[in-house]
Design a protein around this motif. Structure first.
Motif, PDB file in Angstrom:
ATOM      1  N   ALA A   1       0.824  -1.220   0.000  1.00 41.22           N
ATOM      2  CA  ALA A   1       0.000   0.000   0.000  1.00 41.22           C
ATOM      3  C   ALA A   1       0.858   1.270   0.000  1.00 41.22           C
ATOM      4  CB  ALA A   1      -0.925  -0.005   1.216  1.00 41.22           C
TER       5      ALA A   1
ATOM      6  N   LYS B   1       2.294  -7.713  -0.718  1.00 41.36           N
ATOM      7  CA  LYS B   1       1.233  -8.233   0.148  1.00 41.36           C
ATOM      8  C   LYS B   1       0.264  -7.129   0.520  1.00 41.36           C
ATOM      9  CE  LYS B   1       3.632  -7.957   4.615  1.00 41.36           C
ATOM     10  NZ  LYS B   1       2.784  -7.282   5.607  1.00 41.36           N
ATOM     11  N   GLY B   2      -0.966  -7.532   0.803  1.00 39.68           N
ATOM     12  CA  GLY B   2      -1.990  -6.590   1.245  1.00 39.68           C
ATOM     13  C   GLY B   2      -2.778  -5.929   0.134  1.00 39.68           C
TER      14      GLY B   2
ATOM     15  N   HIS C   1      -0.022 -11.764  -5.176  1.00 38.08           N
ATOM     16  CA  HIS C   1       0.143 -11.732  -3.722  1.00 38.08           C
ATOM     17  C   HIS C   1       1.026 -12.891  -3.293  1.00 38.08           C
ATOM     18  CE1 HIS C   1      -0.739 -11.087   0.459  1.00 38.08           C
ATOM     19  NE2 HIS C   1      -1.630 -10.152   0.189  1.00 38.08           N
TER      20      HIS C   1
ATOM     21  N   THR D   1      -4.300 -11.486  -7.077  1.00 39.27           N
ATOM     22  CA  THR D   1      -5.401 -10.929  -6.286  1.00 39.27           C
ATOM     23  C   THR D   1      -5.959  -9.648  -6.915  1.00 39.27           C
ATOM     24  OG1 THR D   1      -3.865  -9.797  -4.801  1.00 39.27           O
ATOM     25  CG2 THR D   1      -4.651 -11.967  -4.097  1.00 39.27           C
TER      26      THR D   1
ATOM     27  N   MET E   1      -9.526  -8.986  -5.421  1.00 32.56           N
ATOM     28  CA  MET E   1      -9.967  -9.818  -4.294  1.00 32.56           C
ATOM     29  C   MET E   1     -10.025  -8.976  -3.017  1.00 32.56           C
ATOM     30  SD  MET E   1      -8.055 -13.115  -2.610  1.00 32.56           S
ATOM     31  CE  MET E   1      -8.232 -14.324  -3.901  1.00 32.56           C
ATOM     32  N   HIS E   2      -9.095  -8.037  -2.880  1.00 23.70           N
ATOM     33  CA  HIS E   2      -9.015  -7.216  -1.669  1.00 23.70           C
ATOM     34  C   HIS E   2     -10.268  -6.359  -1.493  1.00 23.70           C
ATOM     35  CE1 HIS E   2      -4.899  -8.549  -1.511  1.00 23.70           C
ATOM     36  NE2 HIS E   2      -4.785  -8.212  -2.780  1.00 23.70           N
TER      37      HIS E   2
ATOM     38  N   ILE F   1     -13.218  -8.735  -0.420  1.00 26.85           N
ATOM     39  CA  ILE F   1     -13.145  -9.171   0.988  1.00 26.85           C
ATOM     40  C   ILE F   1     -13.425  -7.992   1.923  1.00 26.85           C
ATOM     41  CG2 ILE F   1     -11.609 -10.115   2.795  1.00 26.85           C
ATOM     42  CD1 ILE F   1     -11.998 -12.347   0.894  1.00 26.85           C
ATOM     43  N   LEU F   2     -12.931  -6.815   1.562  1.00 26.82           N
ATOM     44  CA  LEU F   2     -13.166  -5.617   2.389  1.00 26.82           C
ATOM     45  C   LEU F   2     -14.664  -5.327   2.479  1.00 26.82           C
ATOM     46  CD1 LEU F   2     -12.150  -3.106   3.963  1.00 26.82           C
ATOM     47  CD2 LEU F   2     -12.054  -1.898   1.783  1.00 26.82           C
TER      48      LEU F   2
ATOM     49  N   SER G   1     -16.460  -8.190   4.553  1.00 21.81           N
ATOM     50  CA  SER G   1     -16.156  -8.190   5.995  1.00 21.81           C
ATOM     51  C   SER G   1     -16.695  -6.927   6.675  1.00 21.81           C
ATOM     52  CB  SER G   1     -14.652  -8.348   6.242  1.00 21.81           C
ATOM     53  OG  SER G   1     -13.930  -7.343   5.608  1.00 21.81           O
ATOM     54  N   THR G   2     -16.729  -5.811   5.956  1.00 25.60           N
ATOM     55  CA  THR G   2     -17.273  -4.580   6.531  1.00 25.60           C
ATOM     56  C   THR G   2     -18.763  -4.752   6.834  1.00 25.60           C
ATOM     57  OG1 THR G   2     -15.660  -3.278   5.322  1.00 25.60           O
ATOM     58  CG2 THR G   2     -17.550  -2.076   6.164  1.00 25.60           C
TER      59      THR G   2
ATOM     60  N   ILE H   1     -20.286  -7.635   7.490  1.00 31.29           N
ATOM     61  CA  ILE H   1     -20.403  -8.537   8.654  1.00 31.29           C
ATOM     62  C   ILE H   1     -20.088  -7.768   9.950  1.00 31.29           C
ATOM     63  CG2 ILE H   1     -19.512 -10.639   9.771  1.00 31.29           C
ATOM     64  CD1 ILE H   1     -18.777 -11.602   6.851  1.00 31.29           C
ATOM     65  N   ALA H   2     -19.067  -6.909   9.903  1.00 31.12           N
ATOM     66  CA  ALA H   2     -18.689  -6.122  11.090  1.00 31.12           C
ATOM     67  C   ALA H   2     -19.853  -5.236  11.534  1.00 31.12           C
ATOM     68  CB  ALA H   2     -17.449  -5.281  10.790  1.00 31.12           C
TER      69      ALA H   2
ATOM     70  N   LEU I   1     -22.344  -7.346  13.321  1.00 34.24           N
ATOM     71  CA  LEU I   1     -21.866  -7.727  14.655  1.00 34.24           C
ATOM     72  C   LEU I   1     -21.981  -6.578  15.657  1.00 34.24           C
ATOM     73  CD1 LEU I   1     -18.598  -9.693  13.739  1.00 34.24           C
ATOM     74  CD2 LEU I   1     -20.594 -10.667  14.880  1.00 34.24           C
TER      75      LEU I   1
ATOM     76  N   ILE J   1     -13.514  -4.836  16.951  1.00 37.45           N
ATOM     77  CA  ILE J   1     -14.051  -5.354  15.676  1.00 37.45           C
ATOM     78  C   ILE J   1     -13.724  -4.383  14.550  1.00 37.45           C
ATOM     79  CG2 ILE J   1     -16.172  -5.915  14.398  1.00 37.45           C
ATOM     80  CD1 ILE J   1     -17.345  -6.941  17.089  1.00 37.45           C
TER      81      ILE J   1
ATOM     82  N   THR K   1     -11.333  -5.174  11.247  1.00 33.45           N
ATOM     83  CA  THR K   1     -11.942  -5.029   9.918  1.00 33.45           C
ATOM     84  C   THR K   1     -11.089  -4.083   9.067  1.00 33.45           C
ATOM     85  OG1 THR K   1     -14.100  -5.328  10.938  1.00 33.45           O
ATOM     86  CG2 THR K   1     -14.081  -4.476   8.694  1.00 33.45           C
TER      87      THR K   1
ATOM     88  N   GLN L   1      -7.793  -5.689   7.755  1.00 35.79           N
ATOM     89  CA  GLN L   1      -7.881  -6.706   6.693  1.00 35.79           C
ATOM     90  C   GLN L   1      -6.702  -7.684   6.795  1.00 35.79           C
ATOM     91  OE1 GLN L   1     -10.555  -6.916   3.938  1.00 35.79           O
ATOM     92  NE2 GLN L   1     -11.417  -6.053   5.794  1.00 35.79           N
TER      93      GLN L   1
ATOM     94  N   LEU M   1      -3.622  -6.888   6.044  1.00 34.84           N
ATOM     95  CA  LEU M   1      -2.387  -6.085   5.994  1.00 34.84           C
ATOM     96  C   LEU M   1      -1.364  -6.370   7.090  1.00 34.84           C
ATOM     97  CD1 LEU M   1      -3.859  -2.633   4.942  1.00 34.84           C
ATOM     98  CD2 LEU M   1      -2.420  -4.133   3.577  1.00 34.84           C
TER      99      LEU M   1
ATOM    100  N   LEU N   1     -15.671 -12.622  10.579  1.00 32.60           N
ATOM    101  CA  LEU N   1     -15.413 -11.616   9.536  1.00 32.60           C
ATOM    102  C   LEU N   1     -14.924 -12.258   8.236  1.00 32.60           C
ATOM    103  CD1 LEU N   1     -13.602  -8.858  11.652  1.00 32.60           C
ATOM    104  CD2 LEU N   1     -15.946  -8.765  10.785  1.00 32.60           C
TER     105      LEU N   1
END
Lengths: 192, 288
Positions: free
Chosen positions: A82, A103-104, A123, A167, A175-176, A179-180, A183-184, A186-187, A190, B172, B176, B179, B181, B234
């Protein structure tokens, strides 16, 4: 498992898609923060030939000199990509690079650059320093070692069956990003 | 063995030999992933790499981190004795390629080339009543350090208030945002309370717990278990490729805060969770 060897043509790169596992061989070049800054600010020619249709590896290796005075890679996993986001798309275009290993993942500017120039983001497994160093068969040369220090220098290396996963491809998929977003969501659930 | 040589061996072990409890957690995570998935492949690569590094005595990760020492020493010893031994060992470990040179002057951007510089290695000293010396070492990678963060509660954007529910929310949020990283799956150290500086200090000290070692405070132990379940929902997975294990453990500790402040510091450690300790007792050195 797809096998690729540098130099890589645009046609070969365009065939790759997010999720593809690749074993990469050939000559590649390590470059991280100081190297990317230099490539954009001064556009030096000493690295042009090594980068053409080749791959940049975001890596600051641990190296040693063997008894014959030759450099050897001891540990060489990927570093976080990044940080090169401001430079990467321009570096790819300027030096006709076909791939980035790191990576990342990277951001939207690089994603657009990959699509435009015909390149992909590979990746590697972060932290797999010893395993990847074993895939480095030879150090061809090193540039800017004195000035930048070991981790930041341009190491021109020959690799064999370096394991990576695509990726970000040359068709705008990442892919990043997927997934972001997932997962955001789902967060948020939660946290209520 | 001389003190300086025993510290050199501690550095070698930390960089090249992953602790058994961490390796067991990685193997457990691997077994949960389906054959052929990117997550399973990542874990297989990690395990192969860990085995190779141990066998070859080379750094499992090329980022051998910042060197953070925690020393408990008996009355009568001087800090200088330990500082000198650590600086010698850091230089020697760098020359032997157990460590990458990782100390950079932020003013000149010059790398010292030997891991020694201003506050590098960083040493926490603590004198105790025991007649023995304990030296604990954390090799803290830079990529995972960059995803560490500190929240000030209340934290409006996610409605995190000044209680353990708020603490859960910001943890959380932090994972998130991290990720893959920080080289997931990570291990979290969390410090609640204290000041800006001490909340981070407390969070880092938690990394010396063993995997699965719960807090002695019931409320915090329950929160740790709850978060482990939440965070693995997640599905960020190893390296952020998606998967069932996003964090391997969560270690939380609390300390008193000023009435006006409520900090939560979250330190993230990569899968290559490198910490080792040694004890010197009646001239003998024992490694954990």
């Amino acid at each position: 498992m797809i096998k690729l060897k540098t130099p890589i043509s645009e046609e070969e790169i365009r065939k790759l898609h997010v999720g593809d596992s690749v074993l990469l061989s050939g000559v590649i070049v390590t470059a991280r923060d100081a190297a990317h800054k230099l490539m954009i600010e001064e556009r030096p020619d000493f690295i042009r030939e090594a980068l053409k249709e080749s791959v940049i590896y975001h890596c600051g290796p641990v190296v040693k000199k063997d008894e014959n005075g030759n450099w050897q890679f001891v540990s060489a996993g990927p570093t976080t990509s990044a940080r090169e986001e401001p430079y990467q798309a321009d570096v790819i275009e300027e030096y006709k690079v076909r791939g980035i290993i790191g990576k990342g993942g990277m951001g939207p500017k690089t994603a657009a650059g990959l699509q435009k120039s015909g390149a992909v983001y590979f990746h590697a497994v972060g932290g797999a320093g010893t395993l990847i160093a074993n895939a480095v068969k030879k150090v061809r040369t090193v540039h800017k070692l004195e000035e930048f220090g070991t981790p930041e220098a341009f190491w021109v290396i020959e690799v064999e069956d370096f394991p990576v996963v695509v990726t970000m491809d040359s068709h705008g998929k990442s892919m990043h990003k997927e997934i972001l977003e997932k997962s955001t969501k789902i967060a948020e659930e939660l946290m209520g | 063995m001389e003190l300086k040589e025993s510290i050199l061996e501690l550095l070698r072990r930390a960089a090249t030999d992953l602790s058994p409890d961490v390796e067991a957690a990685i193997r457990k995570a691997r077994d949960k992933e389906d054959e052929g998935t990117p997550a399973r492949n990542v874990f297989d690569t990690i395990i192969e790499n860990v085995e190779m590094a141990r066998k070859q005595s080379t750094p499992m990760c090329q980022d051998t981190g910042s060197l953070v020492f925690y020393i408990d020493f008996p009355v009568g010893d001087t800090e200088k004795k330990y500082r000198d031994a650590i600086e010698w060992a850091a230089k020697e470990a760098t020359a032997k390629q157990y460590l990458r040179p990782n100390a950079v002057d932020p003013v000149t951007s010059k790398n010292s080339g030997n891991n020694v510089g201003v506050n590098a290695p960083y040493i926490h000293f603590h004198q105790w009543d025991k007649d023995e010396v304990r030296i604990r070492l954390l090799l803290k990678g830079g990529g995972s350090e960059n995803v560490g963060t500190q929240y000030k509660l209340p934290h409006q954007p996610i409605n995190a208030g000044r209680d353990l529910k708020g603490v859960r929310k910001v943890i959380i949020d932090a994972v998130t945002k991290a990720q893959g990283l920080g080289c997931a799956p990570g291990t979290l150290g969390v410090g609640i309370g204290g000041g800006r500086d001490t909340s981070y200090t407390l969070s880092k000290e938690q990394f010396f717990r063993k995997m699965g070692q719960r807090s002695e405070r019931k409320e915090l132990a329950e929160l740790e278990v709850q978060l482990l379940e939440d965070l693995n929902k997640l599905e960020i997975g190893p390296m952020g490729f998606g998967g069932k294990t996003t964090v391997m453990d969560v270690f939380i500790a609390a300390q008193d805060r000023h009435p006006a402040t409520f900090y939560v510091a979250i330190s993230y450690n990569c899968w290559a969770f490198r910490r080792k300790s040694m004890t010197i007792k009646e001239g003998e050195v024992y490694y954990d």
